[in-house]
Design an enzyme around this catalytic site. Structure first.
Site, mmCIF file in Angstrom:
data_model
loop_
_atom_site.group_PDB
_atom_site.id
_atom_site.type_symbol
_atom_site.label_atom_id
_atom_site.label_comp_id
_atom_site.label_asym_id
_atom_site.label_seq_id
_atom_site.Cartn_x
_atom_site.Cartn_y
_atom_site.Cartn_z
ATOM 1 C CB SER A 6 -0.910 0.002 1.229
ATOM 2 O OG SER A 6 -1.585 1.238 1.292
ATOM 3 C CG HIS A 31 -4.137 -1.166 -1.971
ATOM 4 N ND1 HIS A 31 -5.260 -1.790 -2.473
ATOM 5 C CD2 HIS A 31 -4.574 -0.384 -0.954
ATOM 6 C CE1 HIS A 31 -6.324 -1.412 -1.793
ATOM 7 N NE2 HIS A 31 -5.942 -0.556 -0.860
ATOM 8 C CG ASP A 33 -5.439 2.822 0.721
ATOM 9 O OD1 ASP A 33 -6.401 2.116 0.394
ATOM 10 O OD2 ASP A 33 -4.468 2.404 1.375
ATOM 11 C CG MET A 35 -8.222 7.653 2.311
ATOM 12 S SD MET A 35 -7.534 7.537 3.960
ATOM 13 C CE MET A 35 -6.775 5.905 3.890
ATOM 14 C CG HIS A 64 -9.550 0.958 -1.260
ATOM 15 N ND1 HIS A 64 -9.103 0.628 0.012
ATOM 16 C CD2 HIS A 64 -10.911 1.018 -1.155
ATOM 17 C CE1 HIS A 64 -10.131 0.513 0.829
ATOM 18 N NE2 HIS A 64 -11.236 0.750 0.151
ATOM 19 C CG MET A 66 -11.555 3.983 1.458
ATOM 20 S SD MET A 66 -10.048 3.824 2.416
ATOM 21 C CE MET A 66 -8.861 3.929 1.118
ATOM 22 C CG MET A 135 -12.447 -2.185 3.921
ATOM 23 S SD MET A 135 -10.829 -1.789 3.232
ATOM 24 C CE MET A 135 -9.990 -1.011 4.611
ATOM 25 C CG ASP A 173 -6.840 -2.388 2.406
ATOM 26 O OD1 ASP A 173 -5.781 -2.147 3.008
ATOM 27 O OD2 ASP A 173 -7.447 -1.540 1.716
HETATM 28 C C1 DX5 Z 1 -6.880 1.754 5.338
HETATM 29 C C2 DX5 Z 1 -6.298 1.525 3.963
HETATM 30 C C3 DX5 Z 1 -5.253 0.476 3.871
HETATM 31 C C4 DX5 Z 1 -3.970 0.742 4.519
HETATM 32 C C5 DX5 Z 1 -3.400 -0.572 4.976
HETATM 33 O O1 DX5 Z 1 -7.836 2.752 5.229
HETATM 34 O O2 DX5 Z 1 -7.330 1.159 3.087
HETATM 35 O O3 DX5 Z 1 -4.986 0.157 2.519
HETATM 36 O O4 DX5 Z 1 -3.062 1.371 3.653
HETATM 37 O O5 DX5 Z 1 -2.312 -0.249 5.704
HETATM 38 P P1 DX5 Z 1 -1.715 -1.112 6.885
HETATM 39 O O6 DX5 Z 1 -1.121 -2.321 6.250
HETATM 40 O O7 DX5 Z 1 -0.705 -0.186 7.456
HETATM 41 O O8 DX5 Z 1 -2.836 -1.447 7.826
HETATM 42 ZN ZN ZN Z 2 -7.007 0.227 0.769
#
Ligand code: DX5
Ligand code: ZN
Length: 235
Positions: A6, A31, A33, A35, A64, A66, A135, A173
């Site tokens: 990630s 990956h 993320d 947000m 991903h 969010m 998740m 994840d």
């Molecule tokens: C959480 C994210 C994850 C995060 C995972 O909101 O969606 O992808 O990056 O990170 P670790 O492995 O640090 O929990």
């Molecule tokens: Zn993620």
């Protein structure tokens, strides 16, 4: 088995070279993320960052979302180079058109489910998706502890997948480390996102290899069809 480091846990001062490093270290996907400060209380990357990362690596980009309003973002992230786009089942009646839109843009479509949301909510969409993301922490931040109560959801999804003869990836994840990866693999996950654990090791290459070996060792004997990756590196 797909190992997807990630980007959230990479060195934010040099994301392009971190993406390159993940590729050299043997990652299968990267990956990313996204947000929006509304669906989750944090902000991360926009399409321009994804575009820069796309130029730096040939790895498939597992994006991903969010985000409360992915309708306005999907096209931009696809143009920026996303290979797979995941939206959340918590968006309710908007999920089906969102999945359709992702596919119409030529990307693979993923569906994510948060820890408090019943796994039954994803069931109507299983035939439409390329990836189901269970998740294993509440989304928003890296470095959180794995929520054990999510493991039965992975098991249930794996049963549905097998019984229906489907082959979507089953991804986990959040809080995936050298211990929890074993539980996830045993439950039927085949795609593992890991941020803090992988980027926190001195050797990313060794960390990816170790995570993969543990996952392989704990995978159920009858390997799911999704063991064959649908996404390969871009040219
Ligand atoms: C959480 C994210 C994850 C995060 C995972 O909101 O969606 O992808 O990056 O990170 P670790 O492995 O640090 O929990
Ligand atoms: Zn993620």
């Amino acid at each position: 088995m797909i190992i997807a480091p990630s980007l959230l846990a990479a060195n934010a001062g040099r994301l392009a070279s971190e993406a390159e490093r993940a590729q050299r270290a043997g990652a299968d996907w990267l990956h990313v993320d996204i947000m929006d400060g509304h669906f989750v209380p944090n902000l991360t990357f926009g399409p321009h960052v994804v575009r820069a990362v796309r130029k730096a690596t040939r790895l498939p980009l597992d994006v991903h979302l969010m985000c409360s309003r992915p309708e306005t973002l999907i096209e931009q992230f696809r143009e920026a180079g996303a290979s797979l786009l995941t939206v959340h089942v918590e968006l309710g009646s908007r999920v089906a058109p969102l999945l359709w839109k992702i596919k119409s843009l030529g990307a693979l479509a993923g569906l994510a489910v948060n820890p408090p949301t019943p796994i039954a909510e994803v069931r109507p969409f299983l035939k439409q998706i390329d990836l189901l993301l269970v998740m294993t922490v509440n989304p928003g931040f890296g470095g959180q502890s794995f929520i054990e109560e999510t493991v039965p959801k992975i098991q249930q999804a794996a049963v549905w997948r097998r019984n229906a003869g489907l082959d979507f990836h089953l991804e986990v994840d959040g809080g995936v480390d050298f211990q929890t990866v074993a539980e996830c693999a045993r439950a039927g996950a085949d795609t593992f996102v890991s941020g803090t654990t992988l980027f926190g090791q001195h050797s990313l290459r060794r960390a990816i290899r170790k995570l993969r070996q543990i996952a392989e060792r704990h995978a159920p004997a009858a390997a799911p069809a999704a063991a064959t990756p649908r996404l390969v590196a871009v040219a």
